[in-house]
Design an enzyme around this catalytic site. Structure first.
Site, PDB file in Angstrom:
ATOM      1  CG  ASP A  39      -0.301   0.100   2.503  1.00 24.05           C
ATOM      2  OD1 ASP A  39       0.910  -0.195   2.569  1.00 24.05           O
ATOM      3  OD2 ASP A  39      -0.959   0.498   3.474  1.00 24.05           O
ATOM      4  N   GLY A  40       0.179   2.394   0.029  1.00 25.48           N
ATOM      5  CA  GLY A  40       0.898   3.671  -0.017  1.00 25.48           C
ATOM      6  C   GLY A  40       1.133   4.147  -1.442  1.00 25.48           C
ATOM      7  NE  ARG A  66      -1.386   6.235   2.251  1.00 25.02           N
ATOM      8  CZ  ARG A  66      -1.222   5.434   3.283  1.00 25.02           C
ATOM      9  NH1 ARG A  66      -0.870   5.929   4.456  1.00 25.02           N
ATOM     10  NH2 ARG A  66      -1.396   4.134   3.158  1.00 25.02           N
ATOM     11  CD1 TRP A  67       6.339   6.985  -3.629  1.00 28.19           C
ATOM     12  CD2 TRP A  67       5.288   7.125  -5.604  1.00 28.19           C
ATOM     13  NE1 TRP A  67       7.294   7.116  -4.606  1.00 28.19           N
ATOM     14  CE2 TRP A  67       6.675   7.203  -5.835  1.00 28.19           C
ATOM     15  CE3 TRP A  67       4.429   7.189  -6.696  1.00 28.19           C
ATOM     16  CZ2 TRP A  67       7.227   7.343  -7.095  1.00 28.19           C
ATOM     17  CZ3 TRP A  67       4.971   7.337  -7.970  1.00 28.19           C
ATOM     18  CH2 TRP A  67       6.359   7.401  -8.162  1.00 28.19           C
ATOM     19  NE  ARG A  95      -6.105   6.591  -4.877  1.00 29.16           N
ATOM     20  CZ  ARG A  95      -5.609   6.231  -3.710  1.00 29.16           C
ATOM     21  NH1 ARG A  95      -5.081   7.122  -2.899  1.00 29.16           N
ATOM     22  NH2 ARG A  95      -5.620   4.958  -3.338  1.00 29.16           N
ATOM     23  CG  HIS A 103      -2.559   1.775  -8.101  1.00 24.32           C
ATOM     24  ND1 HIS A 103      -2.403   1.362  -6.800  1.00 24.32           N
ATOM     25  CD2 HIS A 103      -3.737   2.457  -8.134  1.00 24.32           C
ATOM     26  CE1 HIS A 103      -3.441   1.770  -6.073  1.00 24.32           C
ATOM     27  NE2 HIS A 103      -4.264   2.438  -6.861  1.00 24.32           N
ATOM     28  CG  ASN A 147      -8.410  -3.151  -2.183  1.00 24.10           C
ATOM     29  OD1 ASN A 147      -7.396  -3.824  -2.332  1.00 24.10           O
ATOM     30  ND2 ASN A 147      -8.440  -2.153  -1.316  1.00 24.10           N
TER      31      ASN A 147
HETATM   32  C1  FPP Z   1      -3.433  -0.468  -1.824  1.00 27.36           C
HETATM   33  O1  FPP Z   1      -3.131   0.781  -1.442  1.00 27.36           O
HETATM   34  C2  FPP Z   1      -2.868  -0.972  -3.107  1.00 27.36           C
HETATM   35  C3  FPP Z   1      -3.623  -1.564  -4.066  1.00 27.36           C
HETATM   36  C4  FPP Z   1      -5.095  -1.740  -3.924  1.00 27.36           C
HETATM   37  C5  FPP Z   1      -3.050  -2.055  -5.357  1.00 27.36           C
HETATM   38  C6  FPP Z   1      -1.716  -2.741  -5.317  1.00 27.36           C
HETATM   39  C7  FPP Z   1      -1.500  -3.422  -6.606  1.00 27.36           C
HETATM   40  C8  FPP Z   1      -0.431  -3.252  -7.430  1.00 27.36           C
HETATM   41  C9  FPP Z   1       0.709  -2.368  -7.093  1.00 27.36           C
HETATM   42  C10 FPP Z   1      -0.382  -3.993  -8.735  1.00 27.36           C
HETATM   43  C11 FPP Z   1       0.211  -5.381  -8.599  1.00 27.36           C
HETATM   44  C12 FPP Z   1       0.062  -6.154  -9.857  1.00 27.36           C
HETATM   45  C13 FPP Z   1       0.183  -7.523  -9.969  1.00 27.36           C
HETATM   46  C14 FPP Z   1      -0.151  -8.189 -11.255  1.00 27.36           C
HETATM   47  C15 FPP Z   1       0.579  -8.364  -8.855  1.00 27.36           C
HETATM   48  P1  FPP Z   1      -2.991   2.197  -2.174  1.00 27.36           P
HETATM   49  O2  FPP Z   1      -1.754   2.203  -2.914  1.00 27.36           O
HETATM   50  O3  FPP Z   1      -4.218   2.547  -2.839  1.00 27.36           O
HETATM   51  O4  FPP Z   1      -2.691   2.999  -0.944  1.00 27.36           O
HETATM   52  P2  FPP Z   1      -2.938   4.352  -0.254  1.00 27.36           P
HETATM   53  O5  FPP Z   1      -4.322   4.803  -0.543  1.00 27.36           O
HETATM   54  O6  FPP Z   1      -2.724   3.708   1.055  1.00 27.36           O
HETATM   55  O7  FPP Z   1      -1.864   5.280  -0.652  1.00 27.36           O
END
Ligand code: FPP
Length: 223
Positions: free
Chosen positions: A35-36, A39-40, A48, A52, A83
């Protein structure tokens, strides 16, 4: 997993083993709450979704490093049962991102002998993604490299409830005596049945919560 400072990571720079790394003390199985990302991106004035995308690059680096250092399994939280309540466009973006990443990376996963598995209730995912998941799982099933487990539509409590249901069904059919159910019998009904428990959990945002991830399996993990 360090937060990437650029979208594309220079693997030749990060892949050297760190000095003083004691192979005897390496974790066997690393779990990551990725996660993060949002926010990153927001902290850099980016949408956002860019977070990802950067998360995927950080994940590729992490997988390669784990594999190179001899870590046997990497289990990541890609999409939780919670999610689905995110805005529709973010959910669609993530589903499409999973599809693209799988299509794009399958060849290198195969070349690097990675065995990929998806843990969770996969039937709720878009059909196209289900097809790609099935294909990637089958193609890499006999690989003898790192186990890469991607928790998708995964929830820890739900996993435990499903395991309990299966044990109850087996007991009702007379296949199992309820008084013989122990921790091993229970663990064998979880999505992670064939893995040892993670010895290390990393949460990339730095928060210190488990958030319904691997509730049974993280019982003794370092965080
Ligand atoms: C959660 O927090 C993160 C997600 C719901 C997505 C994470 C998925 C990936 C990085 C893709 C991976 C792909 C494969 C095929 C394995 P957030 O980043 O939305 O967090 P925040 O809101 O806490 O900043």
């Amino acid at each position: 997993m360090t937060r990437p400072s650029v979208i594309s990571t220079d693997l030749s720079r990060v892949c050297k083993s760190p000095k003083g790394l004691d192979p005897q003390r390496l974790p066997m199985h690393v779990a990551v709450i990725m996660d993060g990302n949002g926010r990153w991106a927001e902290a850099r004035g980016l949408p956002r979704m860019m977070g990802h995308r950067a998360g995927v690059e950080a994940l590729k680096t992490t997988l390669r490093l784990c594999s190179k250092w001899g870590i046997k399994a990497l289990t990541v939280y890609a999409f939780s049962t919670e999610n689905w309540s995110r805005p529709g466009d973010e959910v669609s973006f993530l589903m499409t991102l999973f599809e693209r990443v799988l299509q794009r990376e399958l060849e290198s996963l195969q070349r690097e002998k990675v065995k990929i598995n998806f843990l969770g209730e996969l039937k709720a995912l878009p059909k196209r993604l289900q097809v790609l998941i099935k294909e990637a799982t089958e193609i890499t099933s006999s690989n003898n490299g790192i186990h890469f487990n991607v928790c998708t539509n995964y929830g820890g409590r739900r996993e435990i409830v499903l395991a309990a249901q299966r044990l109850a069904e087996r007991s009702m059919k007379g296949e199992l005596d309820p008084s013989n159910i122990d921790e091993n019998t229970f663990a064998a009904e979880l999505f992670t049945a064939s893995e040892v428990d993670p010895d290390l959990l990393i949460r990339t945002s730095g928060e210190k919560r488990i958030s319904n991830f691997l509730l049974w399996q993280l019982a003794y993990s370092e965080i």
